[in-house]
Enzyme design. Structure first.
Site, mmCIF file in Angstrom:
data_model
loop_
_atom_site.group_PDB
_atom_site.id
_atom_site.type_symbol
_atom_site.label_atom_id
_atom_site.label_comp_id
_atom_site.label_asym_id
_atom_site.label_seq_id
_atom_site.Cartn_x
_atom_site.Cartn_y
_atom_site.Cartn_z
ATOM 1 N N GLY A 242 -21.196 -1.539 -15.890
ATOM 2 C CA GLY A 242 -22.596 -1.940 -15.907
ATOM 3 C C GLY A 242 -22.806 -2.963 -14.595
ATOM 4 O O GLY A 242 -23.727 -2.809 -13.956
ATOM 5 N N GLY B 151 -14.485 -2.929 -20.097
ATOM 6 C CA GLY B 151 -14.700 -1.749 -19.071
ATOM 7 C C GLY B 151 -16.020 -1.600 -18.957
ATOM 8 O O GLY B 151 -16.719 -1.248 -17.651
ATOM 9 N N CYS B 152 -16.813 -1.675 -20.046
ATOM 10 C CA CYS B 152 -18.304 -1.229 -20.076
ATOM 11 C C CYS B 152 -19.103 -2.304 -19.198
ATOM 12 O O CYS B 152 -20.018 -2.167 -18.558
ATOM 13 C CB CYS B 152 -18.589 -1.079 -21.576
ATOM 14 S SG CYS B 152 -17.854 0.388 -22.346
ATOM 15 N N THR B 153 -18.663 -3.485 -19.518
ATOM 16 C CA THR B 153 -19.085 -4.828 -18.721
ATOM 17 C C THR B 153 -19.002 -4.424 -17.335
ATOM 18 O O THR B 153 -19.893 -4.603 -16.474
ATOM 19 C CB THR B 153 -18.741 -6.080 -19.325
ATOM 20 O OG1 THR B 153 -19.104 -5.999 -20.669
ATOM 21 C CG2 THR B 153 -19.230 -7.140 -18.564
ATOM 22 N N LYS C 12 -19.223 0.952 -25.419
ATOM 23 C CA LYS C 12 -19.788 0.245 -26.179
ATOM 24 C C LYS C 12 -20.215 -1.226 -25.339
ATOM 25 O O LYS C 12 -19.401 -1.720 -24.434
ATOM 26 C CB LYS C 12 -18.873 -0.475 -27.024
ATOM 27 C CG LYS C 12 -19.059 -1.265 -28.170
ATOM 28 C CD LYS C 12 -18.455 -1.141 -29.360
ATOM 29 C CE LYS C 12 -18.823 -1.971 -30.772
ATOM 30 N NZ LYS C 12 -20.415 -1.914 -31.056
#
Length: 151
Positions: free
Chosen positions: A46, A41-43, A36
């Site tokens: 990325g 974690g996704c930030t 998401k």
């Protein structure tokens, strides 16, 4: 799936374009699936790919992030994080199903269906040469970069 042609798919991408895997031959590709936009974690993941982007580019390797978020969400996330690579919107889970990344996960004691953080490396001929499933965000991009160097 390994050592086989990567399954073809087409998805809308940030920047008002469409991405089609079959059209991306000639350069290596990193496809990283993440749960998401704008989550910790996704930030981190990325940002790590962003910070190593120049090194991937020098190796003739393109990076694409894929999640079930909308293009609008992706555009905002990409701009906010200054990602130099595009994000692909898989709201219908087409690529997610092809790469088998939808899993039942435990979130705060509840079972939820979502993307298992996974990365796939496709060589310049379109063959799937490496996969990482259930990865931890921190340090992962560096590991993927090393795999690209080893191609």
């Amino acid at each position: 799936m390994l050592d086989q042609p990567a399954p073809d798919f087409e998805l809308p991408a940030t920047g008002g374009t469409n991405f089609r895997l079959a059209d991306a031959r000639g350069r290596a590709l990193v496809l990283y699936f993440y749960p998401k936009d704008n989550t910790p974690g996704c930030t981190t993941e990325g940002q790590n790919f962003r910070d190593l982007h120049e090194e991937f580019a020098k190796l003739d390797c393109d990076v694409y992030g894929i999640s079930r978020d909308s293009l609008k969400s992706h555009e905002s996330f990409r701009k906010k994080m200054s990602f130099p690579f595009h994000l692909l919107s898989d709201t219908e889970e087409n690529a997610c199903k092809l790469f088998d990344v939808i899993k039942m996960k435990n979130m705060y004691g509840k079972k939820v269906r979502g993307i298992q953080r996974s990365t796939f490396l496709v060589d310049a001929e379109g063959k799937l040469v490496r996969e990482w499933r259930g990865v931890k965000a921190a340090g992962h991009a560096q590991e993927v970069l090393q795999a690209v160097k080893d191609l």
